[in-house]
Design a protein around this motif. Structure first.
Motif, PDB file in Angstrom:
ATOM      1  N   MET A  36       0.836  -1.178   0.000  1.00  0.00           N
ATOM      2  CA  MET A  36       0.000   0.000   0.000  1.00  0.00           C
ATOM      3  C   MET A  36       0.885   1.247   0.000  1.00  0.00           C
ATOM      4  SD  MET A  36      -3.008   1.174   2.579  1.00  0.00           S
ATOM      5  CE  MET A  36      -4.010  -0.159   1.989  1.00  0.00           C
ATOM      6  N   LYS A  37       0.570   2.182  -0.886  1.00  0.00           N
ATOM      7  CA  LYS A  37       1.366   3.393  -1.030  1.00  0.00           C
ATOM      8  C   LYS A  37       1.119   4.365   0.108  1.00  0.00           C
ATOM      9  CE  LYS A  37       2.389   3.843  -5.846  1.00  0.00           C
ATOM     10  NZ  LYS A  37       2.457   4.720  -6.983  1.00  0.00           N
ATOM     11  N   LEU A  38       2.188   5.068   0.454  1.00  0.00           N
ATOM     12  CA  LEU A  38       2.117   6.178   1.389  1.00  0.00           C
ATOM     13  C   LEU A  38       2.306   7.442   0.560  1.00  0.00           C
ATOM     14  CD1 LEU A  38       2.068   7.243   4.342  1.00  0.00           C
ATOM     15  CD2 LEU A  38       4.553   7.055   4.299  1.00  0.00           C
ATOM     16  N   TYR A  39       1.418   8.405   0.744  1.00  0.00           N
ATOM     17  CA  TYR A  39       1.481   9.661   0.017  1.00  0.00           C
ATOM     18  C   TYR A  39       1.878  10.771   0.982  1.00  0.00           C
ATOM     19  CZ  TYR A  39      -1.231   7.013  -3.374  1.00  0.00           C
ATOM     20  OH  TYR A  39      -1.662   6.052  -4.248  1.00  0.00           O
ATOM     21  N   GLN A  40       2.459  11.831   0.423  1.00  0.00           N
ATOM     22  CA  GLN A  40       2.807  12.981   1.247  1.00  0.00           C
ATOM     23  C   GLN A  40       2.465  14.262   0.500  1.00  0.00           C
ATOM     24  OE1 GLN A  40       6.976  14.517   2.164  1.00  0.00           O
ATOM     25  NE2 GLN A  40       6.418  13.516   4.106  1.00  0.00           N
ATOM     26  N   LEU A  41       1.828  15.169   1.208  1.00  0.00           N
ATOM     27  CA  LEU A  41       1.553  16.507   0.727  1.00  0.00           C
ATOM     28  C   LEU A  41       2.421  17.450   1.551  1.00  0.00           C
ATOM     29  CD1 LEU A  41      -1.918  18.134   0.227  1.00  0.00           C
ATOM     30  CD2 LEU A  41      -0.149  19.283   1.513  1.00  0.00           C
ATOM     31  N   HIS A  42       3.104  18.370   0.892  1.00  0.00           N
ATOM     32  CA  HIS A  42       3.972  19.331   1.574  1.00  0.00           C
ATOM     33  C   HIS A  42       3.601  20.720   1.061  1.00  0.00           C
ATOM     34  CE1 HIS A  42       8.293  20.839   2.481  1.00  0.00           C
ATOM     35  NE2 HIS A  42       7.460  21.111   3.465  1.00  0.00           N
ATOM     36  N   SER A  43       3.228  21.610   1.973  1.00  0.00           N
ATOM     37  CA  SER A  43       2.800  22.951   1.604  1.00  0.00           C
ATOM     38  C   SER A  43       3.507  23.980   2.476  1.00  0.00           C
ATOM     39  CB  SER A  43       1.282  23.066   1.794  1.00  0.00           C
ATOM     40  OG  SER A  43       0.844  24.386   1.606  1.00  0.00           O
ATOM     41  N   LYS A  44       3.877  25.117   1.857  1.00  0.00           N
ATOM     42  CA  LYS A  44       4.452  26.250   2.595  1.00  0.00           C
ATOM     43  C   LYS A  44       3.822  27.531   2.077  1.00  0.00           C
ATOM     44  CE  LYS A  44       9.146  24.659   3.547  1.00  0.00           C
ATOM     45  NZ  LYS A  44      10.569  24.980   3.365  1.00  0.00           N
ATOM     46  N   GLN A  45       3.529  28.441   3.014  1.00  0.00           N
ATOM     47  CA  GLN A  45       3.040  29.771   2.696  1.00  0.00           C
ATOM     48  C   GLN A  45       3.646  30.756   3.676  1.00  0.00           C
ATOM     49  OE1 GLN A  45      -1.425  28.526   2.513  1.00  0.00           O
ATOM     50  NE2 GLN A  45      -1.247  30.585   1.694  1.00  0.00           N
ATOM     51  N   SER A  46       3.815  32.004   3.242  1.00  0.00           N
ATOM     52  CA  SER A  46       4.353  33.047   4.114  1.00  0.00           C
ATOM     53  C   SER A  46       3.366  34.197   4.219  1.00  0.00           C
ATOM     54  CB  SER A  46       5.673  33.568   3.554  1.00  0.00           C
ATOM     55  OG  SER A  46       6.609  32.521   3.455  1.00  0.00           O
ATOM     56  N   PHE A  47       3.286  34.794   5.413  1.00  0.00           N
ATOM     57  CA  PHE A  47       2.333  35.865   5.680  1.00  0.00           C
ATOM     58  C   PHE A  47       2.973  36.958   6.522  1.00  0.00           C
ATOM     59  CE2 PHE A  47      -0.002  31.928   5.197  1.00  0.00           C
ATOM     60  CZ  PHE A  47      -0.894  32.272   4.201  1.00  0.00           C
ATOM     61  N   PRO A  48       2.527  38.207   6.345  1.00  0.00           N
ATOM     62  CA  PRO A  48       3.081  39.333   7.099  1.00  0.00           C
ATOM     63  C   PRO A  48       2.415  39.490   8.471  1.00  0.00           C
ATOM     64  CG  PRO A  48       1.502  40.170   5.520  1.00  0.00           C
ATOM     65  CD  PRO A  48       1.591  38.666   5.312  1.00  0.00           C
ATOM     66  N   ILE A  49       2.513  38.450   9.284  1.00  0.00           N
ATOM     67  CA  ILE A  49       1.926  38.467  10.624  1.00  0.00           C
ATOM     68  C   ILE A  49       2.962  37.938  11.608  1.00  0.00           C
ATOM     69  CG2 ILE A  49      -0.470  38.255   9.858  1.00  0.00           C
ATOM     70  CD1 ILE A  49      -0.297  35.235  10.420  1.00  0.00           C
ATOM     71  N   THR A  50       2.672  38.094  12.876  1.00  0.00           N
ATOM     72  CA  THR A  50       3.590  37.596  13.903  1.00  0.00           C
ATOM     73  C   THR A  50       3.359  36.106  14.130  1.00  0.00           C
ATOM     74  OG1 THR A  50       2.047  38.002  15.724  1.00  0.00           O
ATOM     75  CG2 THR A  50       3.524  39.832  15.091  1.00  0.00           C
ATOM     76  N   PRO A  51       4.346  35.414  14.670  1.00  0.00           N
ATOM     77  CA  PRO A  51       4.136  34.002  15.018  1.00  0.00           C
ATOM     78  C   PRO A  51       2.978  33.817  15.997  1.00  0.00           C
ATOM     79  CG  PRO A  51       6.473  34.518  15.057  1.00  0.00           C
ATOM     80  CD  PRO A  51       5.742  35.826  14.871  1.00  0.00           C
ATOM     81  N   GLU A  52       2.771  34.785  16.888  1.00  0.00           N
ATOM     82  CA  GLU A  52       1.678  34.676  17.861  1.00  0.00           C
ATOM     83  C   GLU A  52       0.322  34.705  17.173  1.00  0.00           C
ATOM     84  OE1 GLU A  52       5.364  35.888  19.663  1.00  0.00           O
ATOM     85  OE2 GLU A  52       4.215  36.988  18.137  1.00  0.00           O
ATOM     86  N   VAL A  53       0.163  35.593  16.204  1.00  0.00           N
ATOM     87  CA  VAL A  53      -1.106  35.672  15.460  1.00  0.00           C
ATOM     88  C   VAL A  53      -1.321  34.375  14.682  1.00  0.00           C
ATOM     89  CG1 VAL A  53      -2.309  36.847  13.561  1.00  0.00           C
ATOM     90  CG2 VAL A  53      -1.173  38.188  15.342  1.00  0.00           C
ATOM     91  N   ALA A  54      -0.266  33.892  14.031  1.00  0.00           N
ATOM     92  CA  ALA A  54      -0.370  32.636  13.279  1.00  0.00           C
ATOM     93  C   ALA A  54      -0.752  31.482  14.202  1.00  0.00           C
ATOM     94  CB  ALA A  54       0.947  32.336  12.564  1.00  0.00           C
TER      95      ALA A  54
END
Length: 165
Positions: free
Chosen positions: A1-19
């Motif tokens: 049985m295959k194992l799949y992986q999804l990898h996503s990255k996005q950047s935003f002009p907010i603080t780590p606390e808000v994120a």
């Protein structure tokens, strides 16, 4: 049985606390999930995220098919990452890591999802036609919603990759 992986990255002009405040609140999942999926939280969305937390949802991944999805928050490092794992639901395996990293001008949000499809070879055949397509739509919707909410970092790029093992 295959194992799949999804990898996503996005950047935003907010603080780590808000994120962190946004991503660690289960109620915000509905905001970043396409409406056609009928996403509803059934339990345990009224407290701060913690390791061992069980959250129950209903979701309709495909028209005419509604299912219960039960996830457990297995790891939490406040402000940096958390992991949710499916206990019951539409996947044979779902292991989703959420990372928040401070970068110049904002934060980078990274998702790494390892998953398996049920139904053996039929599931593998359905993956590129149904599952991968649906996940691309979900993450495209999520990207647009997050940009609406938080804006976009200049010169930032979005990454979305699939692999199979």
């Amino acid at each position: 049985m295959k194992l799949y992986q999804l990898h996503s990255k996005q950047s935003f002009p907010i603080t780590p606390e808000v994120a962190w405040d946004f991503l660690s609140d289960p109620n915000n999942l509905k905001t970043i999930t396409p409406p056609h999926m009928g996403f509803e939280i059934l339990s345990d969305d009224d407290r701060a995220m913690f390791a061992g937390q069980i959250i129950q949802y209903t979701v309709s991944p495909f028209q005419g098919y509604k299912t219960k999805w039960v996830t457990e928050i297995t790891h939490v490092k406040e402000g940096e990452y958390f992991v949710d794992e499916q206990r019951f639901g539409p996947y044979k395996l779902w292991h989703h890591k959420h990372f928040i990293k401070s970068i110049e001008g904002g934060v980078e949000m990274e998702d790494i999802i390892d998953y398996k499809i049920p139904f053996g070879i039929l599931g593998q055949l359905a993956h590129p036609i149904l599952v991968k397509k649906q996940l691309k739509q979900i993450f495209s919707f999520r990207e647009q919603k997050l940009i609406e909410l938080f804006g976009r970092l200049e010169n930032s790029s979005k990454e979305l990759h699939f692999k199979s093992f």
